[in-house]
Design a protein around this motif. Structure first.
Motif, PDB file in Angstrom:
ATOM      1  N   GLU A  87       0.815  -1.231   0.000  1.00 26.31           N
ATOM      2  CA  GLU A  87       0.000   0.000   0.000  1.00 26.31           C
ATOM      3  C   GLU A  87       0.840   1.270   0.000  1.00 26.31           C
ATOM      4  N   GLU A  88       2.138   1.134   0.307  1.00 21.28           N
ATOM      5  CA  GLU A  88       2.979   2.328   0.356  1.00 21.28           C
ATOM      6  C   GLU A  88       3.516   2.747  -1.005  1.00 21.28           C
ATOM      7  N   LEU A  89       3.229   1.969  -2.028  1.00 19.39           N
ATOM      8  CA  LEU A  89       3.871   2.204  -3.326  1.00 19.39           C
ATOM      9  C   LEU A  89       3.553   3.580  -3.905  1.00 19.39           C
ATOM     10  N   GLN A  90       4.494   4.065  -4.683  1.00 25.74           N
ATOM     11  CA  GLN A  90       4.362   5.405  -5.258  1.00 25.74           C
ATOM     12  C   GLN A  90       4.613   5.388  -6.754  1.00 25.74           C
ATOM     13  N   LYS A 113      -2.089   7.023  -9.198  1.00 23.63           N
ATOM     14  CA  LYS A 113      -2.400   8.428  -9.495  1.00 23.63           C
ATOM     15  C   LYS A 113      -1.629   8.899 -10.734  1.00 23.63           C
ATOM     16  N   GLY A 114      -0.444   8.369 -10.936  1.00 28.62           N
ATOM     17  CA  GLY A 114       0.419   8.841 -12.013  1.00 28.62           C
ATOM     18  C   GLY A 114      -0.255   8.776 -13.372  1.00 28.62           C
ATOM     19  N   ASN A 185       5.729   3.607 -12.594  1.00 27.55           N
ATOM     20  CA  ASN A 185       4.282   3.397 -12.640  1.00 27.55           C
ATOM     21  C   ASN A 185       3.933   2.113 -11.884  1.00 27.55           C
ATOM     22  N   ASN A 186       3.287   2.277 -10.745  1.00 32.35           N
ATOM     23  CA  ASN A 186       2.930   1.100  -9.939  1.00 32.35           C
ATOM     24  C   ASN A 186       1.433   0.830  -9.958  1.00 32.35           C
ATOM     25  N   ALA A 187       0.742   1.353 -10.982  1.00 35.21           N
ATOM     26  CA  ALA A 187      -0.713   1.210 -11.035  1.00 35.21           C
ATOM     27  C   ALA A 187      -1.133  -0.258 -10.961  1.00 35.21           C
ATOM     28  N   GLU A 188      -0.406  -1.110 -11.654  1.00 33.41           N
ATOM     29  CA  GLU A 188      -0.809  -2.518 -11.747  1.00 33.41           C
ATOM     30  C   GLU A 188      -0.070  -3.410 -10.745  1.00 33.41           C
ATOM     31  N   THR A 189       0.793  -2.814  -9.923  1.00 32.36           N
ATOM     32  CA  THR A 189       1.645  -3.627  -9.058  1.00 32.36           C
ATOM     33  C   THR A 189       0.891  -4.091  -7.828  1.00 32.36           C
TER      34      THR A 189
END
Ligand code: ADP
Length: 638
Positions: A87-90, A113-114, A185-189
């Protein structure tokens, strides 16, 4: 239960027979074994390293892992990333800086968000462009209309329209420049990132700014768009794994240190003469956990400050090469086979007896009594090769026979070389495996990690003009000198010959460059020298390995199993090994019949077995026993 403590999920017999190869598993094939979901639960052995990784994940500490290749270092590093909170990913965005185009701005936003931000910017740019085109065509229409109708200047009208068109096109590039570059980009991670930067060049590790061939004239790509992240940025909030850490160049190690310390690192062009080198972004977050790995050498050669940083803020662990062979552990190895089959995805399931054969091989490769090897990458290789053979035959299951075939095929380069070498030497009759010869002894050496070769040693003793010298060929000189000085301490005590007035020539017949471990040849050198000195023949159907102490004790050496097999392949009937190594012998069945293994603990026993000529030999051996024997008992009473 956690990690490798997790019991194997399959049916187990009520009371397990200690010797059962499957540790009591009641299965017909690997399909009856469940593979755990989490990587950390798939790890076999390495309990210590695993505990450290779990602790380090909780405390966000760095880890240094030292150990042999293929024992699970990167597997554990990856497992760690699965344990970190996702949950901390950016996401990280790089923006054009209107004040200074060469110093792009950096913004960090929560994961997901990116993409939204980039979309919003694109949408805005699209709208603006539509607006501009609309405006442009209106103006062009007005200008052309005016020139035609009012001024009657057709050419001027078209020219003016062209200028207006170009002005708008050129201007609209500025609009695109406003769209930020989403570099992380961590949208899918779903789990924290795992970045393996082993062998990465500076750009891949630290990030880079691409070169722009068109640096002006409206064709240029804005600098923020040319920024590329490095592994240190992609690993933000996750794990950065670097194996063979010592091979990283010093400059990169220094930058890595800065990134660890500051938790952020700006991106700049890595090649000095490229236009990218002029660009430097604001700092980009690098809040990763570092797992550095390597073998023992790696630790010596890595930047001391980097090592102390890891040590100061984390842990160092050593990876095990072997693990105790218990029924529980054998069940885990059965699960390991199931894991590798599942991981590959195309292999047939393993039958119970094929699993047993893999476990036997794990025993054999351990090179240590009562242990199983943990060099599981290689064992996994065997599992895949056997599976591929079964698949090529359209077999429903991998059988014991497939595994046996695979063992023949998946031999290491060194093994193949060693076999080739033995064959060739047979051709040239360099190999002698019968009769007696003075000053010639069949020694044994290890090539690579898993294969042995027979390495004859020849010695000749001649009266010296000056002080006696040990003359040996090539790189083995040092070790030859050492074993001669050990043996001369012994010889001095019993021989009438004054060895210090002799030149001793020692030749390692056809020793290639391959790492011959010198120490293990010292009883060989000693036997050759004594044979030459006393002019007594040495049995050529005998091979030997062992290290020698100044007191004549035969000390244990490495690789006995491979050495014994090499002796057998070379046609020897008997092989001498240090008694202390007897427990390490795990030769394959086919060789058991071929050679007799003779354990010894003292050089007098070696000579008793190796030399010919009963009466002379007996007296020599007796003298040797009396002298070194007394030295031995003195030594023991201390
Ligand atoms: P290293 O990083 O130490 O060189 P890896 O972690 O890359 O080794 O191991 C390679 C493969 O070998 C893994 O993907 C796994 O399939 C297998 N393997 C290695 N060690 C273990 C282990 N301790 N338990 C289970 N599988 C292992």
């Amino acid at each position: 239960d956690l990690g490798s403590d997790v019991e194997v999920d399959a049916e187990v017999a009520e009371d397990v027979d200690e010797d059962d190869l499957l540790g009591g598993l009641k299965i017909d094939s690997t399909s009856e074994i469940d593979v755990p979901d989490r990587l950390v639960d798939q790890v076999i052995g390495q309990e210590h390293a695993r505990d450290v990784v779990m602790k380090a994940a909780k405390q966000r500490r760095h880890v240094m892992m030292i150990g042999s290749p293929g024992t699970g270092k990167s597997m554990l590093a990856k497992a760690m990333s699965e344990l970190l909170p996702p949950e901390e990913l950016q996401d990280v965005l790089v923006y054009h800086n209107p004040d200074d185009g060469n110093n792009p701005k950096v913004r960090t936003v929560p994961a997901g968000k990116g993409e939204q931000i980039v979309e919003a910017h694109k949408e805005e740019a699209r709208k603006r462009n539509q607006m501009r085109s609309f405006l442009m065509w209106i103006i062009i229409a007005i200008v052309i209309g005016y020139s035609f109708i009012i001024a009657g200047q057709i050419l001027l009208g078209i020219l003016a329209a062209g200028v207006i068109y170009l002005a708008f096109r050129y201007g609209s590039r500025g609009g695109d420049a406003m769209v930020p570059n989403l570099i992380v980009n961590n949208a899918e991670t779903t789990t924290a990132p795992f970045e393996d930067a082993t062998g990465a060049h500076a750009g891949a590790l630290l990030g880079d700014v691409r070169h722009d061939p068109f640096q002006s004239g409206g064709m240029e790509t804005p600098s923020h768009d040319r920024v590329e992240p490095g592994a240190i940025h992609k690993a933000n909030k996750g794990v950065l794994f670097i194996d063979e850490i010592n091979t990283l160049d010093i400059r990169s190690q220094q930058h890595l240190m800065t990134a660890i310390q500051e938790g952020e690192f700006h991106i700049t062009g890595q090649s000095e003469r490229s236009s990218g080198a002029m660009v430097q972004t604001e700092p980009v977050p690098t809040d990763f956990i570092m797992i550095a790995a390597g073998n023992l050498d790696a630790m010596e050669n890595m930047h001391p400050a980097l090592r102390s940083r890891i040590k100061g803020y984390g842990y160092e662990v050593y990876m095990d090469d072997t693990i105790e062979d218990t029924p529980e552990m054998r069940r885990k190895y059965a699960r390991f086979v199931a894991q590798e089959v599942a991981k590959d995805g195309r292999l047939p399931e393993y039958s119970a007896e094929a699993i047993e054969e893999v476990i036997l091989e794990a025993r054999r490769r351990a090179g240590r009594k009562g242990h199983l090897t943990l060099k599981l990458r290689n064992l996994g290789g065997l599992v895949r090769v056997a599976g591929d053979i079964a698949r090529s035959e359209d077999a429903d299951f991998v059988t014991r026979d497939h595994v046996l075939q695979a063992k023949g095929r998946s031999r290491s380069i060194e093994q193949q070389l060693a076999d080739d070498y033995i064959e060739r030497r047979k051709d040239y009759e360099l190999q002698v495996s019968e009769g007696y010869e003075v000053g010639r002894v069949n020694g044994l050496a290890v090539m690579g990690e898993d294969s042995g070769i027979m390495l004859p040693v020849m010695a000749e003793v001649t009266p010296s003009q000056g002080p006696g010298e040990v003359i040996a060929t090539g790189q083995l000189k040092e070790m030859a000198q050492e074993s001669v000085s050990n043996v001369s301490a012994i010889i001095k005590k019993f021989s009438d010959e004054n060895i210090s007035e002799m030149d001793i020539h020692i030749q390692f017949v056809q020793a290639g460059q391959q790492g011959v471990d010198g120490d293990s040849a010292s009883i060989t050198v000693a036997t050759a020298v004594i044979s030459a000195l006393e002019d007594m023949g040495v049995d050529q159907s005998l091979a030997m390995t062992g290290s020698l102490s100044v007191r004549g004790d035969v000390l244990p050496v490495g690789g006995v199993t491979h050495k014994i097999e090499a002796a057998a392949k070379s046609g020897c009937d008997r092989v001498i090994i240090p008694a202390a190594n007897l427990q390490d012998v795990m030769i394959e069945e086919e060789y058991e019949e071929m050679v007799e293994i003779i354990p010894v603990s003292h050089i007098s026993e070696v000579l008793d077995i190796a030399l010919e000529g009963e009466p002379e030999k007996d007296s020599l051996v007796d003298r040797l026993k009396s002298i070194t024997g007394s030295a031995l008992s003195q030594g023991e009473s201390v």
